[in-house]
Each structure stands twice: as C-alpha cells, then as structure tokens.
Enzyme design. Structure first.
Site, short mmCIF file in Angstrom:
data_model
loop_
_atom_site.label_atom_id
_atom_site.label_comp_id
_atom_site.label_asym_id
_atom_site.label_seq_id
_atom_site.Cartn_x
_atom_site.Cartn_y
_atom_site.Cartn_z
N SER A 138 48.58 70.55 38.10
CA SER A 138 48.51 69.09 37.93
C SER A 138 47.33 68.75 37.04
O SER A 138 46.35 69.51 36.96
CB SER A 138 48.29 68.43 39.29
OG SER A 138 47.99 67.05 39.14
N TYR A 151 43.80 68.49 47.57
CA TYR A 151 44.91 68.55 46.60
C TYR A 151 44.35 69.04 45.26
O TYR A 151 44.88 69.96 44.64
CB TYR A 151 45.57 67.18 46.46
CG TYR A 151 46.70 67.16 45.46
CD1 TYR A 151 47.97 67.60 45.81
CD2 TYR A 151 46.49 66.72 44.14
CE1 TYR A 151 49.01 67.60 44.88
CE2 TYR A 151 47.53 66.72 43.21
CZ TYR A 151 48.78 67.16 43.59
OH TYR A 151 49.81 67.16 42.67
N1 LIG Z 1 54.82 63.39 40.76
C1 LIG Z 1 53.70 63.56 40.14
O1 LIG Z 1 53.17 62.61 39.56
C2 LIG Z 1 53.02 64.91 40.07
C3 LIG Z 1 51.91 65.03 39.23
C4 LIG Z 1 51.28 66.28 39.12
C5 LIG Z 1 51.76 67.35 39.86
N2 LIG Z 1 52.84 67.19 40.70
C6 LIG Z 1 53.29 68.35 41.45
O2 LIG Z 1 54.68 68.56 41.23
C7 LIG Z 1 55.27 69.15 42.37
C8 LIG Z 1 56.47 68.34 42.78
O3 LIG Z 1 56.05 67.03 43.08
P1 LIG Z 1 57.06 65.79 43.15
O4 LIG Z 1 56.33 64.64 42.61
O5 LIG Z 1 58.36 66.15 42.60
O6 LIG Z 1 57.10 65.60 44.74
P2 LIG Z 1 58.27 65.17 45.74
O7 LIG Z 1 59.23 64.27 45.04
O8 LIG Z 1 57.59 64.69 46.97
O9 LIG Z 1 59.01 66.58 46.03
C9 LIG Z 1 58.32 67.59 46.70
C10 LIG Z 1 59.24 68.79 46.92
O10 LIG Z 1 58.49 69.78 47.63
C11 LIG Z 1 59.19 70.14 48.82
N3 LIG Z 1 58.25 70.37 49.91
C12 LIG Z 1 57.32 69.52 50.40
N4 LIG Z 1 56.67 70.07 51.43
C13 LIG Z 1 57.21 71.30 51.61
C14 LIG Z 1 56.97 72.35 52.52
N5 LIG Z 1 56.06 72.25 53.52
N6 LIG Z 1 57.70 73.50 52.43
C15 LIG Z 1 58.64 73.62 51.46
N7 LIG Z 1 58.94 72.65 50.56
C16 LIG Z 1 58.22 71.50 50.64
C17 LIG Z 1 60.10 68.96 49.12
O11 LIG Z 1 61.25 69.45 49.79
P3 LIG Z 1 61.82 68.84 51.17
O12 LIG Z 1 60.97 67.66 51.55
O13 LIG Z 1 63.23 68.44 50.85
O14 LIG Z 1 61.72 70.00 52.10
C18 LIG Z 1 60.45 68.44 47.74
O15 LIG Z 1 61.58 69.10 47.22
C19 LIG Z 1 54.17 69.23 43.43
O16 LIG Z 1 53.59 70.50 43.44
C20 LIG Z 1 53.16 68.19 42.96
O17 LIG Z 1 51.86 68.48 43.41
C21 LIG Z 1 53.48 65.99 40.81
#
Ligand SMILES: NC(=O)c1ccc[n+]([C@@H]2O[C@H](COP(=O)([O-])OP(=O)(O)OC[C@H]3O[C@@H](n4cnc5c(N)ncnc54)[C@H](OP(=O)(O)O)[C@@H]3O)[C@@H](O)[C@H]2O)c1
Length: 280
Positions: A138, A151
């Site tokens: 990130s 985080y």
């Molecule tokens: N969105 C942003 O702005 C952003 C920015 C920088 C980095 N990121 C990174 O990108 C990645 C995805 O983020 P996102 O924004 O797409 O988040 P999201 O929409 O909340 O999706 C998170 C995913 O992770 C899975 N997950 C959560 N907790 C888990 C656990 N304990 N065990 C296994 N799977 C788990 C969820 O699956 P289920 O809940 O269906 O099990 C879901 O598929 C993350 O690593 C996040 O830190 C996101």
C-alpha cells in the site's frame, strides 16, 4: 495489449481475498486474459461462480492451515504461475489505547501469514523456474496514516520483504511485484475494524476530535478513489512486462506526484504535509 497475451505467459493464478474489491477485480482481469484462477474468501459462498474460476475457502489467521490449503490448490492446479497475496483489512484506533491483541492479530495475518504464503508460493515457482509473486502492499507503507499504525507496519514490512526478494530472485525465472495501491473505491472502508478504545481515550476530547478528523479524511479519500478495475489494469501491464519491480497504482497525486515530490523533501517536511492533509 490484448488480453490473449496474458495467457501466453501465465496459465494459472491464486488470488487471496477474491470475493470483493481489488481481489475481485484482479481475478476478473486474469479470467478475461484466459488465466485459470483459484480465488479465496473466508466464506466461499461470497465467490461468484464463473468459467475458469475455482472457489477456495481460506481464513488467513491460521498460517499452517492457510499454507496447507494453498498447497492443495497448487497441486490441483499443477503449479501456480501467478500468486497474488491480496487479502487484508484495516484497523483504525489509537495504538496505545487499543488492546495489543488487536494489533498482534493484524500483524500475524497481514505480515507473518502473508510472508508464509509467499514462502510456499516461491518454493513451487522456483522448482519450476517460472512465476510471478504479487504482494499487495500500500501507499500506506511509505506514507503512514495516523491511527492505523499497525496497518502501515504490515505494508512497510511486506514492501521490505518484496524488496529483498527482487535481489534474491534475479536470474531464476521468477519475478516479484511490490504492488502499492493508493486509495481505491472498494469495500475496504466498510471492512476497516474500529476496535474498542480504552477509557483514557474516551476522556481525552482533543485526541478523540483528532481521530474523528483523520477518519473523515480517510473515508473521503476511499469514497472518491478510482474503481478497482483501474488497479487491475495497472497490474495486468506489470505482469505483461514480466520484470520484478515496485508498481504504484491509483489517482495521479498518490501514484505519481506524491512519491515523486517526496524524493526531494526531508522526512520532517513530508510529515508536515501529512499533518495538514489529515487535519491534525
Ligand atoms: N482499497 C484501498 O484503497 C487499498 C489501498 C491500498 C492497499 N489496499 C490493500 O488491498 C487489499 C485488498 O483490499 P480491498 O480494498 O479490496 O479490501 P476489501 O474490499 O475489504 O476486500 C478484502 C478481501 O480480503 C479478504 N479477507 C479479509 N479478511 C480476511 C481474513 N481474515 N482471511 C482471509 N481473507 C480475508 C476478504 O474476503 P472475505 O471477507 O470474503 O473473507 C476480501 O476478499 C488489502 O490488502 C488492502 O490492504 C487497499
């Protein structure tokens, strides 16, 4: 680049957290490119069935179990050409006013167990002398957000791991991508945990108000971010390049301008800009 080119380089992929957000967009991009995908969620009912997609139930909090599930999928796939460690969540709270067990769980899940899956993935890829490991870090790993200290720590740690691997994997046929998204419009905001804060914080009106301002900034940035398909397009280009490296993705300010300008300023100046940005 046409989608067909992706399947000329990669046949199979494993994507954690493929039920929603960035992981869902990555899986869709790979499927559209003719790659067979094993995608995970804690509850596989959340994974949309489609051609070439295999639903995998995976909870990342137990590293040994997660590794076993990964290895079973790898055997079924005959090896993974791409592994995307994407699953993760935010936790928003004042570091010292939150039970340490909250932070410990986040570290274990997002840093230790993600490193464990990277380790397992690389063993298979190195044996076959081909593959791309993609760890979703990130922008928070380089520009830390207040009240998300752990985080930031997990993402900085993951980027440090990726950086070392870039050297170690030279000449092996295996690449590593340190993928650093800025704020994207996903379910992440909704899935950010808000752990209980202790009584000392509740009594501190100044700190409580500061936290509220930071949260409001964070939510506004998430809600106005680009759609996840934009991140998937960035990742597709990086996979097609086939070279290890750091890949930033997001709105122009976060993905290009901010990191570029930060090279010329001191850390103290960078902190001043961040304080203003978050209303501290
Ligand atoms: N969105 C942003 O702005 C952003 C920015 C920088 C980095 N990121 C990174 O990108 C990645 C995805 O983020 P996102 O924004 O797409 O988040 P999201 O929409 O909340 O999706 C998170 C995913 O992770 C899975 N997950 C959560 N907790 C888990 C656990 N304990 N065990 C296994 N799977 C788990 C969820 O699956 P289920 O809940 O269906 O099990 C879901 O598929 C993350 O690593 C996040 O830190 C996101």
């Amino acid at each position: 680049m046409s989608a067909a080119v992706l399947s000329a380089q990669y046949r199979t992929a494993f994507v954690t957290g493929a039920s929603t957000g960035l992981g869902l967009a990555f899986a869709d991009m790979l499927l559209a490119g003719g790659v067979e995908v094993w995608g995970t969620a804690r509850d596989p009912a959340r994974l949309r069935p489609r051609d070439g997609f295999h639903a995998v139930a995976l909870e990342l909090s137990d590293g040994a179990v997660a590794e076993r599930i990964f290895l079973d999928a790898e055997r079924a796939a005959g090896g993974f050409d791409i592994v995307i460690n994407n699953a993760g969540f935010g936790a928003f709270g004042a570091f010292a006013h939150t039970e340490f067990s909250v932070w410990e769980e986040q570290l274990r899940l997002m840093l230790v167990n993600t490193a464990r899956l990277s380790h397992a993935a690389l063993r298979g890829m190195l044996a076959r002398r081909r593959g791309a490991l993609v760890n979703i870090s990130s922008i928070a790993g380089e520009f830390g957000m207040p009240y998300q200290a752990v985080y930031n720590t997990t993402k900085a740690g993951l980027s440090a791991l990726n950086e070392s691997l870039m050297y170690e994997l030279q000449g092996t046929g295996v690449i590593v991508l340190d993928f650093r998204p800025g704020d994207y419009r996903t379910d992440f905001e909704g899935s950010v945990r808000r752990p209980v804060q202790d009584a000392a914080l509740a009594a501190d009106a100044v700190n409580t108000a500061r936290m509220a301002r930071v949260w409001a900034t964070f939510v506004a940035m998430m809600r106005t971010g680009p759609a996840p398909a934009h991140a998937a397009a960035t990742l597709q280009r990086a996979l097609l390049r086939g070279r290890s490296g750091t890949v930033r993705s997001g709105r122009f300010f976060q993905a290009v301008l901010g990191p570029f300008l930060a090279r010329f300023g001191s850390l103290a100046l960078r902190r001043k800009v961040q304080e203003k940005y978050f209303g501290l």
